[in-house]
Design an enzyme around this catalytic site. Structure first.
Site, PDB file in Angstrom:
ATOM      1  N   TYR A 199      80.163 -19.970  79.592  1.00 48.82           N
ATOM      2  CA  TYR A 199      80.559 -18.576  79.331  1.00 48.82           C
ATOM      3  C   TYR A 199      80.187 -17.635  80.486  1.00 48.82           C
ATOM      4  CZ  TYR A 199      80.684 -13.898  77.341  1.00 48.82           C
ATOM      5  OH  TYR A 199      80.899 -12.545  77.156  1.00 48.82           O
ATOM      6  N   LYS A 203      82.745 -15.632  83.073  1.00 44.97           N
ATOM      7  CA  LYS A 203      82.766 -14.163  83.223  1.00 44.97           C
ATOM      8  C   LYS A 203      82.530 -13.787  84.687  1.00 44.97           C
ATOM      9  CE  LYS A 203      83.309 -11.582  80.232  1.00 44.97           C
ATOM     10  NZ  LYS A 203      84.580 -11.119  79.608  1.00 44.97           N
TER      11      LYS A 203
END
Ligand SMILES: NC(=O)c1ccc[n+]([C@@H]2O[C@H](COP(=O)([O-])OP(=O)(O)OC[C@H]3O[C@@H](n4cnc5c(N)ncnc54)[C@H](O)[C@@H]3O)[C@@H](O)[C@H]2O)c1
Ligand SMILES: CC(C)CCC[C@@H](C)[C@H]1CC[C@H]2[C@@H]3[C@H](O)C=C4C[C@@H](O)CC[C@]4(C)[C@H]3CC[C@]12C
EC number: 1.1.1.-
Length: 409
Positions: A199, A203
């Site tokens: 994750y 990002k």
């Protein structure tokens, strides 16, 4: 003013895996609580000429951005809401003076994104897969968060959309894999932004794409202007993890057991203020492109610095829960063992069911590492002041948790 970048730029390394504001205080909330003004009540005296697109507009943050735009952006003519799953609440927005267009679509599909972006003046890209619990594969997280963002950028370039705001995350900076504290840092604080989890990696890569796209020529020859907002842990009406903790506390007889030392500070920001920052940044990007283009801004407000659990108790306490213990009840090594056991169980059970508990080595490390922000960059660059005080944010969140409780009975 010179350009700011530097330290906590978040252009970190992925070591594994694929990588004068018009204030109109909202009066009623989300999810049928009626905490907001009716849509389209923005000042009709001002010319309504702009088309905005919000990707992920039906998510936790996206819904707040959508409602905030309808309420606080007087220049809005059409609001396009693009999401994989459209919410039924969108219907109620379609009766106001602003044209609300709901588009069911997938950011990983370039043609769907291009069709939604064509003709929009501003894109607010909040769509993303937020998964630190192992629910989705790293490949899917990468596909949605990185390729999806690439598709949004290319759609802007191909169709001539000039302004792009990206919802990034504090996790682009940290906590890093070494668990080093980031204590009340700002956008220039030096920090080793090195990630391993899919994750934060996704990002960081997506943010980098957005910032690098600043200045690219879009259809018609004008430059694209981009910037990224980095919220810390968002809370407020619609926050699923808060709901999970609340229900867990109810199951445990009104108690939660302290797992994290009270001294570990975890940055939190109210969803209404994050939404307000998106609205302001999108507006001001059109007037201050030279200053704001290619910049990153942490999302902040006056929420107090506390540990993750103590902060949650600000809302769960008034709803009848108690946090047991002044120190963690289990030693860290045991929590780490349980977290590792959860990973093993997740893997073993995968063929049968999805086992994705809150505790895993990554979430434990996040909760156990101080990461707080203290900055005024958004105020200096585009006049941001939080729209909601801490007291209002707290009251609204408590009311929402109480309504969740009511609806569960
Ligand atoms: N929640 C937080 O604490 C937090 C903190 C910092 C940053 N963020 C960022 O804010 C953004 C919104 O997060 P959230 O907490 O509201 O998450 P969320 O899951 O509630 O919302 C994300 C939305 O994106 C949509 N979406 C997912 N995949 C899609 C796809 N392939 N195509 C189109 N839409 C898709 C989902 O349907 C959902 O409505 C994310 O980009 C996230 O990384 C969240
Ligand atoms: C010891 C455990 C039981 C406690 C578990 C808490 C854990 C689920 C919490 C702690 C910190 C939370 C994250 C943090 O607030 C910031 C973000 C950034 C954002 O981009 C997505 C959400 C996320 C990862 C929060 C998820 C839940 C976390 C890990």
């Amino acid at each position: 003013m010179g350009r700011e970048g530097g330290g906590a730029s978040g252009r970190g390394r992925c070591v594994a895996g694929p990588g004068a504001c018009r204030r109109r205080p909202p009066v009623a909330g989300l999810g049928g609580l009626g905490l907001w003004l009716q849509p389209g009540m923005a000042d009709s005296a001002q010319a309504q000429k702009l088309v905005y697109l919000v990707t992920g507009g039906c998510g936790f943050l996206g819904e707040h951005v959508v409602r905030m735009l309808l309420q606080q952006e007087p220049q809005l003519r059409e609001l396009r809401i693009f999401d994989l799953h459209l919410g039924p609440w969108l219907e109620e927005l379609k009766t106001g003076p602003v044209q609300v267009t709901a588009i069911q679509g997938d950011v990983t599909q370039a043609h769907e994104v291009a069709a939604a972006v064509a003709g929009a003046h501003v894109v607010i890209h909040t769509a993303g897969l937020v998964d630190v619990f192992g629910k989705t594969s790293p490949e899917t997280i990468h596909e949605v968060n990185v390729q999806g963002t690439r598709n949004v950028i290319e759609a802007c370039v191909q169709t001539g959309t000039r302004f792009l705001v990206y919802t990034s995350s504090m996790e682009v900076v940290g906590p890093n894999i070494k668990g080093q504290p980031f204590y009340r840092g700002n956008e220039n604080t030096p920090y080793e932004a090195v990630h391993r989890h899919p994750y934060p990696c996704s990002k960081a890569l997506a943010e980098q794409l957005v910032l690098e796209a600043n200045g690219r020529k879009v259809l018609g020859g004008l430059p694209l202007v981009t910037c990224a907002l980095r919220p810390t842990g968002i809370y407020g009406e619609g926050h699923q993890i808060m709901r999970d903790f609340y229900h867990q506390g109810l199951r445990l007889g009104g108690r939660l057991f302290r797992a994290i030392p009270a001294s570990v500070e975890h940055g939190r920001v109210y969803v209404g203020n994050v939404a307000w920052m998106h609205v302001l940044v999108a507006r001001e990007l059109q007037h201050r492109a030279a200053l704001m283009g290619g910049q990153v801004y942490f999302c902040y407000d006056n929420s107090p610095y506390k540990s993750y659990e103590d902060f949650n108790m600000e809302f769960l306490g008034p709803c009848g829960l108690r946090l047991v213990g002044t120190r963690p009840l289990l030693p860290y090594w045991l929590l780490l063992f349980l977290a590792a056991l959860n990973v093993l169980l997740q893997w073993l059970l995968r063929p049968l069911l999805l086992y994705a508990p809150l505790l895993n080595p990554y979430t434990l490390a996040m909760a156990n590492t101080t990461f707080t922000v203290s900055t005024d960059k958004a105020r200096r660059h585009f006049g941001y002041e939080p729209l909601f005080s801490w007291e209002e944010s707290r009251t609204r969140t408590i009311r929402w948790v109480q309504a969740v409780e009511g609806s569960a009975q």
